[in-house]
Write an enzyme that holds these catalytic residues in place. Sequence first.
Site, PDB file in Angstrom:
ATOM      1  N   LYS A   9     -77.148  13.747  14.567  1.00  0.00           N
ATOM      2  CA  LYS A   9     -76.671  15.121  14.403  1.00  0.00           C
ATOM      3  C   LYS A   9     -75.190  15.186  14.741  1.00  0.00           C
ATOM      4  O   LYS A   9     -74.718  14.515  15.670  1.00  0.00           O
ATOM      5  CB  LYS A   9     -77.473  16.046  15.318  1.00  0.00           C
ATOM      6  N   SER A  31     -84.440  23.804  18.201  1.00  0.00           N
ATOM      7  CA  SER A  31     -83.672  23.254  17.086  1.00  0.00           C
ATOM      8  C   SER A  31     -84.025  21.841  16.668  1.00  0.00           C
ATOM      9  O   SER A  31     -83.498  21.352  15.671  1.00  0.00           O
ATOM     10  CB  SER A  31     -82.172  23.323  17.392  1.00  0.00           C
ATOM     11  N   SER A  46     -81.090  24.151  14.472  1.00  0.00           N
ATOM     12  CA  SER A  46     -79.787  23.772  13.927  1.00  0.00           C
ATOM     13  C   SER A  46     -79.733  22.301  13.526  1.00  0.00           C
ATOM     14  O   SER A  46     -78.759  21.840  12.972  1.00  0.00           O
ATOM     15  CB  SER A  46     -78.701  24.035  14.992  1.00  0.00           C
TER      16      SER A  46
END
Length: 470
Positions: free
Chosen positions: A81, A175, A151
Amino acid sequence: MSSQLYALTIAEAMTLLRQREVSPVELLDSVLQRLEETEDRVHAYTVVTKESAYPAAEQAEREIAKGESKGPLHGIPLALKDLLYTAGVPTEAGSKVLAGFIPPYDSTVTTRLKESGAILIGKTVTQEFAYGMNIPSTRNPWNLERWPGGSSAGSAVAVAVDSAMGAIGTDTGGSIRVPSSLNGVVGLKPTFGRVSKHGVIPMSTTMDHCGPITKTVEDAALLMNVIAGYDPHDTTSLNVPVPDFTDGLDRGIAGLRLGVERNHFFYSEVLPAVRRAVESALSVLESQGATLVDVEIPYLEYAPHAGLTLIMVDTSSYHQAWLRERPEEYDPRTRFMLEVGEFILATDYLRALQVRKLFKGAMKEVFDTHRLDALVTPTIPITTVPVNEMSVTIIDMEDDGETILPALVHHCTPFNLSGQPALTLPCGFDDNRLPIGLQIVGRPFDEPTVLRIGYTYESATSWHREAPPI
């Protein structure tokens, strides 16, 4: 066979690599080919690091040829990420505020993955600073008009479409679990303090967790074996023993006691398809020898609100200087939420901390009183929504869709507040063939039991073998 190598699980690829039936370069070729085939439709990546991935794969190939092994991830292509520092690679957190930022060092998780011989192939899309107030171009591969979650959407989508064999995400209010559920993959939020957050751009330091997103439960355990462990550079890291997370996965769950709380997790707004899928999953777990125990959890109804209060204040505090010096560089929706966070009273923040203490105590008491091994819930009460509905919800708080965002984190945020490990894995589809997730929550630092329950369910069903139609 080589063109389909991307579809392998980490465990399957690991076996072929060790037997030298496949080379790390061949595996990387296949995954990057799949990335090129899918990326223009799903937009999972912010940057692809071919230039460094191929030399790493070639080195892994030489090492394996000499009989050297750095562990189960040696030669496995993985993604990170875009919050995790990666030396020499842009790490922008989805924001113009960090445009062009190249970290001078690796996050601890990045370092541990590199030392394990994993091949890091790129950085995945996150909503701006993981705050979830902007809508990136990432799309759900089960339906490209649907929202992929946030996210850690890029990480979950990359795993779902096989453009990474596994990925790292972060989870502050859900998330890792929300996008994993919406994209039909496995996601684990470890116990708070189990995995280092050093070198991970924070959202809320007291609620943030870093963990794996994978195709299977076994793969999540393999990643945990590498990334878990105490880190003195992280002030929230806890120095506790780290087990082999793969040990005992296949022991079954006969005799385990699984809590089911129906007031909060099966309330009236839970979609019927979600309710049916999770009830069916509970029956499967019961058929495998587990005992289902109905429970009530004090203070649970306050947990999502307390968690969001802490998140908003913590996040606004972290961004205070940038917000004053460069406000125009934020997406307007993110800036709005950051500004709102500054209006939350200190007394409200203190009440949220009090709720956290009460809730953590209540969870411990429920687990102890009922002798629970885990709690089982739907991951989220709904399936994914059209992207345009999500955009309207975030922009216009007065819109009829204003409940969508709270609904997406309603079942997840409580366990960021309590810090307990929480796993999501696929357990079915709705009538539009959109994935549904099952959440398994354990005692602190008891990821092995959580993973064992997930592995048992996965072994008794075939949902994890379903692939999106892209």
